[in-house]
Design a protein around this motif. Structure first.
Motif, short mmCIF file in Angstrom:
data_model
loop_
_atom_site.label_atom_id
_atom_site.label_comp_id
_atom_site.label_asym_id
_atom_site.label_seq_id
_atom_site.Cartn_x
_atom_site.Cartn_y
_atom_site.Cartn_z
N GLU A 196 0.81 -1.21 0.00
CA GLU A 196 0.00 0.00 0.00
C GLU A 196 0.84 1.26 0.00
O GLU A 196 0.36 2.33 -0.34
CB GLU A 196 -0.94 0.01 1.22
N THR A 246 -3.21 -12.01 -4.89
CA THR A 246 -4.11 -10.88 -4.64
C THR A 246 -3.41 -9.56 -4.90
O THR A 246 -4.00 -8.63 -5.47
CB THR A 246 -4.64 -10.93 -3.19
N GLN A 261 -10.69 -10.59 4.67
CA GLN A 261 -11.09 -11.74 3.86
C GLN A 261 -9.94 -12.74 3.70
O GLN A 261 -10.15 -13.96 3.71
CB GLN A 261 -11.53 -11.26 2.47
N ARG A 311 -4.56 -6.71 -7.59
CA ARG A 311 -4.91 -5.37 -7.11
C ARG A 311 -4.01 -4.29 -7.71
O ARG A 311 -4.51 -3.25 -8.16
CB ARG A 311 -4.79 -5.34 -5.58
N GLU A 351 -10.68 -4.47 4.38
CA GLU A 351 -11.63 -5.51 3.99
C GLU A 351 -10.90 -6.68 3.33
O GLU A 351 -11.21 -7.85 3.59
CB GLU A 351 -12.67 -4.92 3.04
N LEU A 352 -9.92 -6.37 2.47
CA LEU A 352 -9.13 -7.44 1.85
C LEU A 352 -8.39 -8.26 2.90
O LEU A 352 -8.36 -9.49 2.84
CB LEU A 352 -8.12 -6.85 0.86
N SER A 361 -10.02 -1.66 -6.11
CA SER A 361 -10.49 -0.49 -5.36
C SER A 361 -11.08 -0.85 -4.00
O SER A 361 -11.56 0.03 -3.29
CB SER A 361 -11.55 0.27 -6.18
N ALA A 362 -11.01 -2.11 -3.61
CA ALA A 362 -11.56 -2.53 -2.32
C ALA A 362 -10.75 -1.91 -1.18
O ALA A 362 -9.55 -1.65 -1.31
CB ALA A 362 -11.53 -4.05 -2.22
N ASP A 363 -11.42 -1.66 -0.09
CA ASP A 363 -10.73 -1.17 1.10
C ASP A 363 -9.72 -2.21 1.56
O ASP A 363 -10.02 -3.41 1.64
CB ASP A 363 -11.75 -0.90 2.21
N GLU A 369 -11.10 -5.20 -10.92
CA GLU A 369 -12.14 -4.75 -10.00
C GLU A 369 -13.05 -5.93 -9.63
O GLU A 369 -13.26 -6.83 -10.43
CB GLU A 369 -12.97 -3.63 -10.65
N PRO A 370 -13.58 -5.93 -8.39
CA PRO A 370 -13.49 -4.88 -7.37
C PRO A 370 -12.27 -4.97 -6.44
O PRO A 370 -12.13 -4.17 -5.52
CB PRO A 370 -14.78 -5.08 -6.57
N VAL A 371 -11.38 -5.94 -6.69
CA VAL A 371 -10.22 -6.09 -5.81
C VAL A 371 -9.36 -4.82 -5.82
O VAL A 371 -8.86 -4.38 -4.79
CB VAL A 371 -9.37 -7.31 -6.24
#
Length: 215
Positions: A111, A171, A194, A175, A190-191, A185-187, A181-183
């Motif tokens: 990130e 993943t 999961q 990303r 949240e990822l 732009s997912a928060d 998408e939606p991976v």
């Protein structure tokens, strides 16, 4: 001997002044290599292009790294090492929440823009070139499999670590590289929520706990 009386340098050996080409020459070469591989990929990058960016003689690149493969591996080590430098604390208590801690650690690096871009540059080359992919595999084996596997109990520990790595790397590629998408732009929290139970399951054999829906 040369006319000046100095020993004649052999093929592939740098001039004396090239070897002593100022402080930080090796680091400049690695920085240039990161840019060269990132922009051109492994196949199109060249030792000459790296040397030009670093403002050194090409023989100096060979002096430090022997080959394009060698400088790529060294650059990848510098750029990807932080993402694989798993804190020893995780391994000391591998059975307790290692899935969430490891997942959060990995995505914390992905990130961050300063660490993400070099990672993406190296991974792109690994995806498109077998030599680069082999270097990437060696790094995962050395930095992840051989460190994490001994900390786990139960059978097939190496396979379980590989499956956990596949979840995280796969993943991350979806990303940040493929941007599916939606991976994409997912928060990120949240990822992590999961993925962490699945990573935990692979590493420890503890079945994921079903997530409850808020009323």
């Amino acid at each position: 001997m040369t006319e000046s009386g100095e020993p004649r340098r052999g093929r592939g050996r740098p001039r004396r002044d090239a070897v002593e080409d100022g402080p930080g020459a090796r680091e400049r070469i690695l920085l240039a290599a990161r840019s060269e591989f990132g922009e051109r990929g492994y196949d199109r990058a060249s030792v000459r292009g790296i040397a030009k960016r670093a403002k050194v003689d090409p023989s100096l690149v060979h002096h430090y790294f022997a080959s394009k493969e060698g400088v790529f591996e060294a650059a990848m080590e510098v750029n990807i090492a932080p993402a694989m430098d798993i804190p020893q604390l995780f391994l000391a208590d591998a059975q307790t929440d290692i899935g969430e801690r490891l997942t959060r650690f990995v995505f914390g690096i992905w990130e961050h823009a300063l660490t993400r871009e070099p990672l993406l540059a190296m991974v792109r080359s690994a995806v498109n070139n077998e030599t680069a992919a082999a270097i990437f595999r060696r790094m995962i084996t050395r930095r992840v499999l051989k460190r994490v596997t001994p900390a786990l109990s139960g059978p097939d520990a190496e396979l379980r670590v590989e499956l956990a790595v596949a979840q995280l790397v796969g993943t991350a590629m979806l990303r940040y590289l493929i941007k599916l998408e939606p991976v994409a732009s997912a928060d990120v929290d949240e990822l992590i929520a999961q993925l962490a139970p699945v990573v935990q399951y692979h590493l420890t054999g503890t079945p994921p706990t079903p997530r409850t829906q808020n009323a």
